[in-house]
Design a protein around this motif. Sequence first.
Motif, PDB file in Angstrom:
ATOM      1  N   PRO A  78       0.806  -1.213   0.000  1.00 29.50           N
ATOM      2  CA  PRO A  78       0.000   0.000   0.000  1.00 29.50           C
ATOM      3  C   PRO A  78       0.844   1.272   0.000  1.00 29.50           C
ATOM      4  O   PRO A  78       0.529   2.204  -0.721  1.00 29.50           O
ATOM      5  CB  PRO A  78      -0.846  -0.084   1.258  1.00 29.50           C
ATOM      6  CG  PRO A  78      -0.927  -1.523   1.566  1.00 29.50           C
ATOM      7  CD  PRO A  78       0.345  -2.118   1.040  1.00 29.50           C
ATOM      8  N   ALA A  79       1.908   1.318   0.784  1.00 25.67           N
ATOM      9  CA  ALA A  79       2.730   2.524   0.788  1.00 25.67           C
ATOM     10  C   ALA A  79       3.417   2.683  -0.563  1.00 25.67           C
ATOM     11  O   ALA A  79       3.487   3.779  -1.112  1.00 25.67           O
ATOM     12  CB  ALA A  79       3.758   2.459   1.904  1.00 25.67           C
ATOM     13  N   ASP A  81       2.302   1.409  -3.302  1.00 24.14           N
ATOM     14  CA  ASP A  81       1.236   1.650  -4.265  1.00 24.14           C
ATOM     15  C   ASP A  81       0.886   3.133  -4.320  1.00 24.14           C
ATOM     16  O   ASP A  81       0.730   3.701  -5.394  1.00 24.14           O
ATOM     17  CB  ASP A  81       0.009   0.816  -3.886  1.00 24.14           C
ATOM     18  CG  ASP A  81      -1.049   0.812  -4.967  1.00 24.14           C
ATOM     19  OD1 ASP A  81      -0.675   0.735  -6.156  1.00 24.14           O
ATOM     20  OD2 ASP A  81      -2.240   0.883  -4.619  1.00 24.14           O
ATOM     21  N   VAL A  82       0.770   3.769  -3.162  1.00 25.57           N
ATOM     22  CA  VAL A  82       0.462   5.203  -3.104  1.00 25.57           C
ATOM     23  C   VAL A  82       1.599   5.990  -3.752  1.00 25.57           C
ATOM     24  O   VAL A  82       1.361   6.931  -4.531  1.00 25.57           O
ATOM     25  CB  VAL A  82       0.226   5.641  -1.643  1.00 25.57           C
ATOM     26  CG1 VAL A  82       0.133   7.150  -1.534  1.00 25.57           C
ATOM     27  CG2 VAL A  82      -1.015   4.986  -1.086  1.00 25.57           C
ATOM     28  N   THR A  83       2.810   5.582  -3.458  1.00 24.17           N
ATOM     29  CA  THR A  83       3.965   6.279  -4.025  1.00 24.17           C
ATOM     30  C   THR A  83       3.970   6.168  -5.546  1.00 24.17           C
ATOM     31  O   THR A  83       4.203   7.160  -6.264  1.00 24.17           O
ATOM     32  CB  THR A  83       5.273   5.696  -3.458  1.00 24.17           C
ATOM     33  OG1 THR A  83       5.218   5.751  -2.038  1.00 24.17           O
ATOM     34  CG2 THR A  83       6.476   6.451  -3.960  1.00 24.17           C
ATOM     35  N   LYS A  85       1.429   5.596  -7.486  1.00 22.44           N
ATOM     36  CA  LYS A  85       0.307   6.357  -8.068  1.00 22.44           C
ATOM     37  C   LYS A  85       0.603   7.856  -8.075  1.00 22.44           C
ATOM     38  O   LYS A  85       0.267   8.560  -9.030  1.00 22.44           O
ATOM     39  CB  LYS A  85      -0.978   6.060  -7.311  1.00 22.44           C
ATOM     40  CG  LYS A  85      -1.537   4.679  -7.636  1.00 22.44           C
ATOM     41  CD  LYS A  85      -2.872   4.452  -6.986  1.00 22.44           C
ATOM     42  CE  LYS A  85      -3.386   3.065  -7.359  1.00 22.44           C
ATOM     43  NZ  LYS A  85      -4.703   2.808  -6.824  1.00 22.44           N
ATOM     44  N   LEU A  86       1.233   8.323  -6.990  1.00 23.89           N
ATOM     45  CA  LEU A  86       1.595   9.743  -6.966  1.00 23.89           C
ATOM     46  C   LEU A  86       2.614  10.060  -8.064  1.00 23.89           C
ATOM     47  O   LEU A  86       2.531  11.112  -8.724  1.00 23.89           O
ATOM     48  CB  LEU A  86       2.174  10.131  -5.597  1.00 23.89           C
ATOM     49  CG  LEU A  86       1.161  10.367  -4.482  1.00 23.89           C
ATOM     50  CD1 LEU A  86       1.880  10.592  -3.167  1.00 23.89           C
ATOM     51  CD2 LEU A  86       0.263  11.537  -4.809  1.00 23.89           C
ATOM     52  N   LYS A 107      -4.457  13.909  -6.070  1.00 25.31           N
ATOM     53  CA  LYS A 107      -3.463  13.730  -5.009  1.00 25.31           C
ATOM     54  C   LYS A 107      -4.124  13.741  -3.642  1.00 25.31           C
ATOM     55  O   LYS A 107      -3.782  12.923  -2.787  1.00 25.31           O
ATOM     56  CB  LYS A 107      -2.424  14.866  -5.108  1.00 25.31           C
ATOM     57  CG  LYS A 107      -1.274  14.702  -4.131  1.00 25.31           C
ATOM     58  CD  LYS A 107      -0.174  15.687  -4.392  1.00 25.31           C
ATOM     59  CE  LYS A 107      -0.427  16.956  -3.603  1.00 25.31           C
ATOM     60  NZ  LYS A 107       0.674  17.906  -3.642  1.00 25.31           N
ATOM     61  N   LEU A 110      -5.724  10.346  -3.001  1.00 28.94           N
ATOM     62  CA  LEU A 110      -4.748   9.305  -2.697  1.00 28.94           C
ATOM     63  C   LEU A 110      -4.215   9.420  -1.271  1.00 28.94           C
ATOM     64  O   LEU A 110      -4.019   8.433  -0.594  1.00 28.94           O
ATOM     65  CB  LEU A 110      -3.567   9.358  -3.653  1.00 28.94           C
ATOM     66  CG  LEU A 110      -3.780   8.737  -5.026  1.00 28.94           C
ATOM     67  CD1 LEU A 110      -2.556   8.964  -5.904  1.00 28.94           C
ATOM     68  CD2 LEU A 110      -4.048   7.250  -4.899  1.00 28.94           C
ATOM     69  N   LEU A 111      -4.001  10.632  -0.832  1.00 29.78           N
ATOM     70  CA  LEU A 111      -3.401  10.830   0.479  1.00 29.78           C
ATOM     71  C   LEU A 111      -4.391  10.744   1.609  1.00 29.78           C
ATOM     72  O   LEU A 111      -4.002  10.626   2.771  1.00 29.78           O
ATOM     73  CB  LEU A 111      -2.673  12.178   0.512  1.00 29.78           C
ATOM     74  CG  LEU A 111      -1.470  12.272  -0.427  1.00 29.78           C
ATOM     75  CD1 LEU A 111      -0.880  13.663  -0.384  1.00 29.78           C
ATOM     76  CD2 LEU A 111      -0.430  11.228  -0.086  1.00 29.78           C
TER      77      LEU A 111
END
Length: 112
Positions: A78-79, A81-83, A85-86, A107, A110-111
């Motif tokens: 997940p971390a 994945d977020v990175t 996607k950003l 953004k 996502l955050l």
Amino acid sequence: MLRRGRPGLIGMAARTAVVAGTATAVSGNVQRRQQARANEQYQQEAYEAQAQQDAMDAAAARAVANAAPPAPPAPAAPADDVTSKLTQLASLHSQGILSDAEFASAKAKLLS
């Protein structure tokens, strides 16, 4: 000269020694027999305790063998994945595909 009646001092001492010796021998035999029985009982109890422990160990081993396999580890992405996607959003924004408002909105999603 032959004496009849009560035995003399030596006769009494001899009789007492025979009685005492017999009593000691009987007492020693009884004590040895009791000790042998106690040892036999101890050995039997130790054997039964070991058999019971072996049975419990075997049951535990069967339980472990029949247990469901552990669940696969949860993805730790997940971390990442977020990175990723950003990074992708930033790339789209730098290419001009996303406007500043769209980039900020995506953004924020996502955050949160």
